[in-house]
Design a protein around this motif. Sequence first.
Motif, PDB file in Angstrom:
ATOM      1  N   GLN A   1      28.826  80.238  12.610  1.00  0.00           N
ATOM      2  CA  GLN A   1      28.751  81.458  13.427  1.00  0.00           C
ATOM      3  C   GLN A   1      29.320  82.596  12.590  1.00  0.00           C
ATOM      4  O   GLN A   1      30.511  82.644  12.299  1.00  0.00           O
ATOM      5  CB  GLN A   1      29.544  81.297  14.728  1.00  0.00           C
ATOM      6  N   ASP A   2      28.424  83.497  12.164  1.00  0.00           N
ATOM      7  CA  ASP A   2      28.810  84.563  11.224  1.00  0.00           C
ATOM      8  C   ASP A   2      29.501  83.940  10.008  1.00  0.00           C
ATOM      9  O   ASP A   2      28.928  83.091   9.352  1.00  0.00           O
ATOM     10  CB  ASP A   2      29.702  85.608  11.918  1.00  0.00           C
TER      11      ASP A   2
ATOM     12  N   SER B   1      33.843  80.483  18.997  1.00  0.00           N
ATOM     13  CA  SER B   1      32.461  80.980  18.918  1.00  0.00           C
ATOM     14  C   SER B   1      31.572  80.600  20.091  1.00  0.00           C
ATOM     15  O   SER B   1      30.380  80.880  20.068  1.00  0.00           O
ATOM     16  CB  SER B   1      31.805  80.423  17.642  1.00  0.00           C
TER      17      SER B   1
ATOM     18  N   ASN C   1      27.726  81.447  20.983  1.00  0.00           N
ATOM     19  CA  ASN C   1      27.014  82.033  19.849  1.00  0.00           C
ATOM     20  C   ASN C   1      26.966  81.103  18.640  1.00  0.00           C
ATOM     21  O   ASN C   1      26.384  81.450  17.616  1.00  0.00           O
ATOM     22  CB  ASN C   1      27.675  83.356  19.429  1.00  0.00           C
TER      23      ASN C   1
ATOM     24  N   ASP D   1      22.833  80.570  29.717  1.00  0.00           N
ATOM     25  CA  ASP D   1      22.988  81.571  28.652  1.00  0.00           C
ATOM     26  C   ASP D   1      22.171  81.108  27.440  1.00  0.00           C
ATOM     27  O   ASP D   1      22.378  80.001  26.940  1.00  0.00           O
ATOM     28  CB  ASP D   1      24.470  81.677  28.292  1.00  0.00           C
TER      29      ASP D   1
ATOM     30  N   ASN E   1      21.988  82.672  24.435  1.00  0.00           N
ATOM     31  CA  ASN E   1      22.430  83.270  23.171  1.00  0.00           C
ATOM     32  C   ASN E   1      22.543  82.270  22.035  1.00  0.00           C
ATOM     33  O   ASN E   1      22.149  82.555  20.902  1.00  0.00           O
ATOM     34  CB  ASN E   1      23.776  83.989  23.351  1.00  0.00           C
ATOM     35  N   SER E   2      23.097  81.092  22.321  1.00  0.00           N
ATOM     36  CA  SER E   2      23.271  80.109  21.252  1.00  0.00           C
ATOM     37  C   SER E   2      21.924  79.626  20.722  1.00  0.00           C
ATOM     38  O   SER E   2      21.759  79.446  19.505  1.00  0.00           O
ATOM     39  CB  SER E   2      24.099  78.915  21.751  1.00  0.00           C
TER      40      SER E   2
ATOM     41  N   GLU F   1      20.556  82.378  18.586  1.00  0.00           N
ATOM     42  CA  GLU F   1      21.263  82.389  17.299  1.00  0.00           C
ATOM     43  C   GLU F   1      20.790  81.254  16.399  1.00  0.00           C
ATOM     44  O   GLU F   1      20.747  81.400  15.172  1.00  0.00           O
ATOM     45  CB  GLU F   1      22.779  82.289  17.523  1.00  0.00           C
TER      46      GLU F   1
END
Length: 348
Positions: free
Chosen positions: A157-158, A279, A282, A312, A314-315, A318
Motif C-alpha cells: 500500500q503506497d 492500510s 486500501n 467498500d 477501494n481495496s 487498488e
Amino acid sequence: MKKAENIIVGISIGDLNGIGSEVILKTFEDTRMLELCTPVIFANVKILSFIKKHLNLTAQLHGIDKIDQIVIGKINVLNIWREGVDLNFGVNDVKVGEYAIKSFVAATKALKENKIDVLVTAPINKYNIQSDEFKFPGHTDYLNQELEGNALMFMIQDNLRVGLFTDHVPVNEVANHLNEKLILQKIETIKKSLMQDFGINKPKIAVLALNPHAGDNGVIGKEDDELLKPIIKKIFEKKTLVFGPYAADGFFGSNQYQKYDAVIATYHDQGLIPFKTLSFGNGVNYTAGLNKIRTSPDHGTAYEIAGKGIADYNSFKEAVYAAIDIYNSRNEYEEITSNPLKTKEKQL
C-alpha cells in the motif's frame, strides 16, 4: 508498449455468495477505469447481470463466449459456465466454491497463455474450494505450481510493503519452517520484486525477529541469534541492503518501517496485523516472485455484508491499479536492463 486501455485485466469471480461480485462491479461502474484497462471477468454474464440488478448497480456488461472476442473499452464477461447457480448471499456453500475455482483455474490458464496481461482475484473461501481436483490452501499455492518462479505473499500500500518468510503455517510450526535456503530465497525474491516491479534501484529491506525482543541474547529463544543474524550478515556482505532482525513490537508503532522499502515478517500475523491496521481498506495482496502478475484485495468474502450493497470496493480498485502499475514497471525494467545504454542514461 501497450496503450493503457489495451492492458487486459483478467478477473476471477471469487465466492459468489460473498462480496467479490459487488466490489468488481462497483470498481468498473466508473467508466474512467476503462481508460486504464480492459477487464475480462471469468464467470457467467447472466449471473452477474442478476447480481447487478439485485444491488442496483449500473455497470454495462458485455458477454463473450471466447477470449478472442474481447472488446477493448468494455466490461467483458467471459462465460465459463452456462448453467444457473443458486445464490444465497452470506452462505458458505461447497457448490459455489466449485464455481469460484472454475473461474480461477480458467483465468490462470489465460494468464499462462498470454491471453490476459495480469490477474486480479476476488476473495474465495479457503474451506469450500477444497475438492479432489483442487487441494490448495488458496490462490498463491496454485499459482506457485502453475507459473514460473517462487511465489511470495507481498502486502503493498503506497510505500508500505510487507513480505513473509512463512504464510499459512500454524504458529507452533513457524520456527521449524525457517531455514537458510528459505530465508535467502525470500529475501532475494523481495529484492528482485522491489527492483523490477516497483522501480527501486537499491532497495533497503528490514527483517523482523521471530522472538520477542529479538530473543534477548538467547533468553527468549535462539533462532534470531543463531539463524537470522548470521544469514542477514552474509547477505549484507554481498551488497544487498538487508537489516535486522528487529524486535517486532515497536517496529511499526515507532514508524521505523518508513526507513525501508520493504519489511519481511517471520510469520503471517506478525506482518499482516500491523499492515492491515495501517492500510485496511486500501491494501493489496500481491503475489511477488512469479513470471506473471496477480493481485487481490486485502479482505475476505465478508459473508456478513454480502448482498447488501454496502461493501467498500477501494481495496479491489487498488488491486487493479497495482496490477497495472506493476505490469508497466516490469516492462520498463525489462527494456532498461536489456539495453545497458538506457540504464546509464537513467542513472545520469
